[in-house]
Design a protein around this motif. Structure first.
Motif, PDB file in Angstrom:
ATOM      1  N   LEU A  95     -13.557  -4.934  25.217  1.00 30.85           N
ATOM      2  CA  LEU A  95     -11.877  -5.525  25.209  1.00 30.85           C
ATOM      3  C   LEU A  95     -11.712  -5.882  26.592  1.00 30.85           C
ATOM      4  O   LEU A  95     -10.703  -6.728  26.857  1.00 30.85           O
ATOM      5  N   SER A  96     -12.634  -5.512  27.588  1.00 25.34           N
ATOM      6  CA  SER A  96     -12.125  -5.873  29.040  1.00 25.34           C
ATOM      7  C   SER A  96     -13.378  -6.337  29.735  1.00 25.34           C
ATOM      8  O   SER A  96     -14.470  -5.713  29.588  1.00 25.34           O
ATOM      9  N   ASN A  97     -13.338  -7.185  30.699  1.00 24.88           N
ATOM     10  CA  ASN A  97     -14.463  -7.391  31.732  1.00 24.88           C
ATOM     11  C   ASN A  97     -14.021  -7.335  33.021  1.00 24.88           C
ATOM     12  O   ASN A  97     -13.264  -7.934  33.453  1.00 24.88           O
ATOM     13  N   VAL A  98     -14.308  -6.309  33.852  1.00 20.86           N
ATOM     14  CA  VAL A  98     -13.766  -6.395  35.160  1.00 20.86           C
ATOM     15  C   VAL A  98     -14.449  -7.474  36.206  1.00 20.86           C
ATOM     16  O   VAL A  98     -13.775  -7.407  37.275  1.00 20.86           O
ATOM     17  N   ASN A  99     -15.617  -7.891  35.842  1.00 23.07           N
ATOM     18  CA  ASN A  99     -16.080  -9.200  36.555  1.00 23.07           C
ATOM     19  C   ASN A  99     -15.260 -10.414  36.337  1.00 23.07           C
ATOM     20  O   ASN A  99     -15.463 -11.325  36.993  1.00 23.07           O
ATOM     21  N   ALA A 100     -14.462 -10.282  35.440  1.00 24.60           N
ATOM     22  CA  ALA A 100     -13.626 -11.627  34.868  1.00 24.60           C
ATOM     23  C   ALA A 100     -12.571 -11.730  35.926  1.00 24.60           C
ATOM     24  O   ALA A 100     -11.936 -10.795  36.362  1.00 24.60           O
ATOM     25  N   PHE A 148     -15.392 -11.709  27.217  1.00 28.46           N
ATOM     26  CA  PHE A 148     -15.164 -12.741  28.434  1.00 28.46           C
ATOM     27  C   PHE A 148     -13.943 -12.711  29.459  1.00 28.46           C
ATOM     28  O   PHE A 148     -13.761 -13.209  30.339  1.00 28.46           O
ATOM     29  N   PHE A 149     -12.823 -11.949  29.120  1.00 29.60           N
ATOM     30  CA  PHE A 149     -11.711 -11.935  29.515  1.00 29.60           C
ATOM     31  C   PHE A 149     -11.428 -10.441  30.285  1.00 29.60           C
ATOM     32  O   PHE A 149     -11.970  -9.346  29.793  1.00 29.60           O
ATOM     33  N   ARG A 150     -10.501 -10.370  31.422  1.00 33.84           N
ATOM     34  CA  ARG A 150     -10.513  -9.055  31.958  1.00 33.84           C
ATOM     35  C   ARG A 150      -9.448  -8.284  31.029  1.00 33.84           C
ATOM     36  O   ARG A 150      -9.462  -6.951  31.165  1.00 33.84           O
ATOM     37  N   SER A 151      -8.687  -9.036  30.351  1.00 31.96           N
ATOM     38  CA  SER A 151      -7.801  -8.169  29.518  1.00 31.96           C
ATOM     39  C   SER A 151      -7.500  -8.830  27.999  1.00 31.96           C
ATOM     40  O   SER A 151      -7.559 -10.302  28.358  1.00 31.96           O
ATOM     41  N   PRO A 152      -7.201  -8.453  27.043  1.00 33.66           N
ATOM     42  CA  PRO A 152      -7.312  -9.176  26.047  1.00 33.66           C
ATOM     43  C   PRO A 152      -6.019 -10.176  25.841  1.00 33.66           C
ATOM     44  O   PRO A 152      -4.988  -9.795  26.167  1.00 33.66           O
ATOM     45  N   GLY A 153      -6.276 -11.281  25.716  1.00 34.44           N
ATOM     46  CA  GLY A 153      -5.116 -12.329  25.265  1.00 34.44           C
ATOM     47  C   GLY A 153      -5.555 -13.229  24.334  1.00 34.44           C
ATOM     48  O   GLY A 153      -6.522 -13.302  23.557  1.00 34.44           O
ATOM     49  N   THR A 154      -4.186 -13.729  23.704  1.00 35.01           N
ATOM     50  CA  THR A 154      -4.490 -14.634  22.542  1.00 35.01           C
ATOM     51  C   THR A 154      -3.501 -15.934  22.797  1.00 35.01           C
ATOM     52  O   THR A 154      -2.660 -16.013  23.550  1.00 35.01           O
ATOM     53  N   LEU A 155      -4.263 -17.170  22.195  1.00 31.60           N
ATOM     54  CA  LEU A 155      -3.462 -18.554  22.354  1.00 31.60           C
ATOM     55  C   LEU A 155      -2.492 -18.561  21.134  1.00 31.60           C
ATOM     56  O   LEU A 155      -2.856 -18.389  20.158  1.00 31.60           O
TER      57      LEU A 155
END
Length: 215
Positions: A95-100, A148-155
């Motif tokens: 659910l998170s990517n530190v490189n994003a 793909f995102f640093r933290s979960p987000g939604t549109l």
């Protein structure tokens, strides 16, 4: 003209064969010959196999030395996975990517902006405590690409705002006990599971008890 051979000589001729006729019996002629057979070659017995070694029977009271070839040692491929470990790796959700890249201006979804029409088309983050609750009910899926995102987000789409408006109205009218049923219909990859996750997020924000039946 008289013949050189007289009739008397012919009458007195001996019936024995001439001398030169016995040359064949005295000196036989040998001609080369070859064997001929009509039997197919595959009907002949196969020649015996050659022995690879000399088998010696040990004497009584003695021991024979038997040397066997050692089997090829199995290659060391590391530790084998424990039971259920492969299934856990397939269902693992990041659910998170530190490189994003981090988006500092991104706001989190709350009970006020979840039904705001002005928020359509914006990306709102999911608060950390709500993420833990969603993970507990297995709301996230491996096909949603959260890594793909640093933290979960939604549109926030139009359908999302309509869902938030419905949940907000049901929370405000506590005296009206009614059951609302909604069926999400759409093609594959249209975002049905994302809208369901957004609805569970809004329900957790309102303090509801969420029961999810994952696949």
């Amino acid at each position: 003209m008289s013949s050189s051979i007289c009739w008397r000589c012919l009458a007195n001729a001996s019936p024995q064969p001439l001398r030169h006729a016995s040359i064949k019996s005295r000196y036989p002629i040998y001609l080369p010959t070859l064997a001929f057979s009509t039997t197919p070659y595959f009907q002949f017995p196969l020649p015996p196999k050659k022995s690879t070694g000399v088998k010696v029977t040990p004497r009584k009271g003695t021991k024979a030395l038997v040397i066997k070839r050692s089997k090829k040692q199995a290659e060391n491929r590391g530790r084998r996975p424990a039971p259920g470990e492969r299934k856990a790796m397939r269902k693992r959700i990041v659910l998170s990517n530190v490189n994003a890249l981090e988006v500092p201006a991104m706001k989190n979804i709350d009970t006020y902006n979840m039904f705001d029409r002005g928020g359509e088309g914006q990306v709102l983050g999911i608060p950390g405590p709500i993420v833990d609750q969603l993970r507990a009910v297995e709301a996230f899926k491996t096909t949603q690409s959260w890594g793909f995102f640093r933290s979960p987000g939604t549109l926030m789409r139009k359908e999302t705002v309509d869902m938030g408006k419905m949940i907000s109205d049901m929370s405000e009218d506590e005296t009206a006990r009614k059951t609302v049923r909604r069926v999400l219909v759409g093609e594959k990859g249209s975002g049905k599971s994302i809208i369901l996750l957004q609805a569970m997020t809004m329900a957790f924000l309102k303090g509801w008890t969420v029961i999810n039946l994952p696949e």
